[in-house]
Scaffold this active site. Structure first.
Site, PDB file in Angstrom:
ATOM      1  N   THR A 216      -4.412  -4.436  -0.932  1.00  0.00           N
ATOM      2  CA  THR A 216      -4.239  -5.318   0.392  1.00  0.00           C
ATOM      3  C   THR A 216      -5.664  -5.917   0.603  1.00  0.00           C
ATOM      4  OG1 THR A 216      -2.394  -4.180   0.997  1.00  0.00           O
ATOM      5  CG2 THR A 216      -3.334  -5.633   2.370  1.00  0.00           C
ATOM      6  N   ASP A 217      -6.824  -5.115   0.761  1.00  0.00           N
ATOM      7  CA  ASP A 217      -8.139  -5.457   0.814  1.00  0.00           C
ATOM      8  C   ASP A 217      -8.414  -6.259  -0.063  1.00  0.00           C
ATOM      9  OD1 ASP A 217      -9.156  -4.133   3.275  1.00  0.00           O
ATOM     10  OD2 ASP A 217      -9.606  -2.192   2.123  1.00  0.00           O
ATOM     11  N   LEU A 218      -8.299  -6.340  -1.445  1.00  0.00           N
ATOM     12  CA  LEU A 218      -8.793  -7.020  -2.458  1.00  0.00           C
ATOM     13  C   LEU A 218      -8.048  -8.346  -2.276  1.00  0.00           C
ATOM     14  CD1 LEU A 218      -8.914  -4.606  -5.360  1.00  0.00           C
ATOM     15  CD2 LEU A 218     -10.679  -5.287  -4.060  1.00  0.00           C
TER      16      LEU A 218
END
Length: 446
Positions: A216-218
């Site tokens: 999700t960060d990426l």
């Protein structure tokens, strides 16, 4: 096209407001401390980014911009630096006679190549003044503080857009600038749980699990870098910057993709976790081998026929239980068990050789070392060795997209904390040595 003509074109398109001579001077000041010159073919050459992010989503976003030629100035706490500098082991150890400490953390090294680092505290008034001057010189600012936090330091969008109306100011947060969760801190794993991804990840009868990498960060970093580049194109047309509100929760909902669409269209509850299997296709999962796992994707009846032949059971193609995907789904447990009884009899490599050239989608289930040493990964140049000034030769994952003209690459290693502080203050802001020394003594910079 000459370099000067390229820079002139960038000036016109981006609305930076620099003369060609001024841009030549800026280009000279912006030179990286490396023997490899910045290729003028890179798409974002001439764009300067003030990177006020840490951990993963923000640094991943700005690394993408840096790979494409933008000059990225990473602002870090003068003592601690980016949080991930302490996230180890493993560390790339310092060479003898360079620095004290365990080294540079592998986590930090993963998302900070092609950047410059300035150690700076904006808790000091002098630090805020420096940031204001840098923001005036930059095209883009990226930050990932809680909504409103930077306003306390006169670093909010309203303040900086008044200083530089052409500034593109991207804010990355857990839950966005608005909404009931906007003031919540949000690491990747919390958003994976809250926004549906954890519920659909894991084995069929097992508990919900997070994805093995902070996906999700990426994806948020990817979405934000894309939004920044779109805003640069818009600015070329309108001459105006803008505020980008990007958050992990929105990006996670968006990347539920077809599963979200299915839930919206049907109005029904999702079917939960499927491990490596597919809810609507059989066979489509990993199977145990003598020494590991192999994945098969029988996406249609023809491919199921190929699988049947290569597994040594051509009679499956006419078996009423398996003749079409619809009935194979109904007999999923039975067919999967039959396949796995066969795959367990050979090694993964043997099965790869059996299916080579068959047209059947298949793959080994590799670990990370197996992936990085994979012949295809190596052939695609996805691992690059670069010389780090304090750690010596280190290997990093390379930028993934190939262009016919531009050649993005790892031009410089991830910077050490404050590696470029003097350079940035001296060359960009024209501070003299005495003033820089005073700022260091006061703890404003490092």
């Amino acid at each position: 096209m000459s370099v000067s003509y390229t820079l002139q074109a960038v000036t016109r398109r981006s609305g930076l407001g620099l003369s060609v001579n001024g841009f030549k001077r800026a280009a000279h000041r912006r030179g990286y401390s490396t023997a490899t010159p910045l290729p003028d073919t890179l798409p974002l050459v001439g764009i300067r980014v003030l990177d006020m992010t840490r951990v993963l989503a923000g640094p991943y976003c700005t690394q993408i911009l840096a790979d494409l030629g933008a000059e990225v100035i990473k602002v870090e706490h003068p003592v601690r630096g980016d949080d991930t500098r302490a996230w180890g082991p493993p560390y790339a150890k310092y060479k003898k006679g360079t620095k004290e400490g365990p080294g540079e953390s592998a986590y930090y090294l993963a998302v900070n190549r092609n950047k410059k680092s300035i150690g700076l505290s904006f808790a000091h008034k002098s630090g805020v003044e420096i940031l204001h001057k840098l923001a005036k010189e930059c095209d883009v600012l990226v930050e990932n503080y809680l909504p409103g936090n930077l306003k306390k330091y006169n670093m909010g969008y309203e303040t900086l857009s008044a200083i530089n109306p052409k500034l593109i100011y991207a804010s990355i947060t857990g839950y966005g600038q608005t909404g009931p969760y906007s003031n919540r801190a949000g690491y990747d794993v919390m958003v994976e749980a809250e926004m549906g991804l954890m519920h659909i990840t894991g084995s069929r009868d097992g508990p919900p699990v997070k994805v093995g990498v902070a996906v999700t960060d990426l994806t948020t970093g990817l979405y934000t870098s894309n939004a920044i580049m779109a805003a640069l194109l818009a600015r070329a047309r309108t001459g105006k910057g803008q505020h980008i509100d990007a958050c992990l929760s929105d990006c996670q909902v968006a990347t539920l993709a077809n599963l979200a669409s299915s839930a919206l269209i049907s109005g029904e509850k999702d079917s939960g976790r499927w491990g490596t299997a597919h809810p609507s296709i059989v066979p489509y999962r990993s199977y145990k081998t003598l020494d590991g796992d192999v994945l098969f994707g029988g996406g249609n009846d023809r491919l199921f026929g190929v699988l049947s032949d290569r597994l040594g059971h051509p009679e499956w193609k006419t078996d009423p239980r398996f003749v079409t995907n619809n009935v194979r789904v109904k007999h999923r447990v039975e067919l999967d068990s039959m396949i796995e009884e066969i795959t367990k009899q050979k090694t993964t490599q043997e099965w790869l050789e059996i299916f080579e050239g068959s047209g059947m989608p298949y793959a080994a289930v590799n670990d990370i070392q197996g992936t990085l040493n994979h012949s295809h990964v190596q052939a695609r140049g996805m691992v690059q060795e670069i010389d780090h000034p304090d750690c010596g030769p280190i290997k990093l994952v390379n930028t993934p997209i190939k262009y016919s003209h531009a050649k993005p690459s790892i031009r410089t290693p991830p910077p050490t904390l404050g590696q470029h502080t003097d350079e940035i203050l001296r060359e960009f802001l024209e501070f003299d040595d005495e003033r820089i020394a005073q700022l260091k003594q006061e703890g404003v910079v490092s």
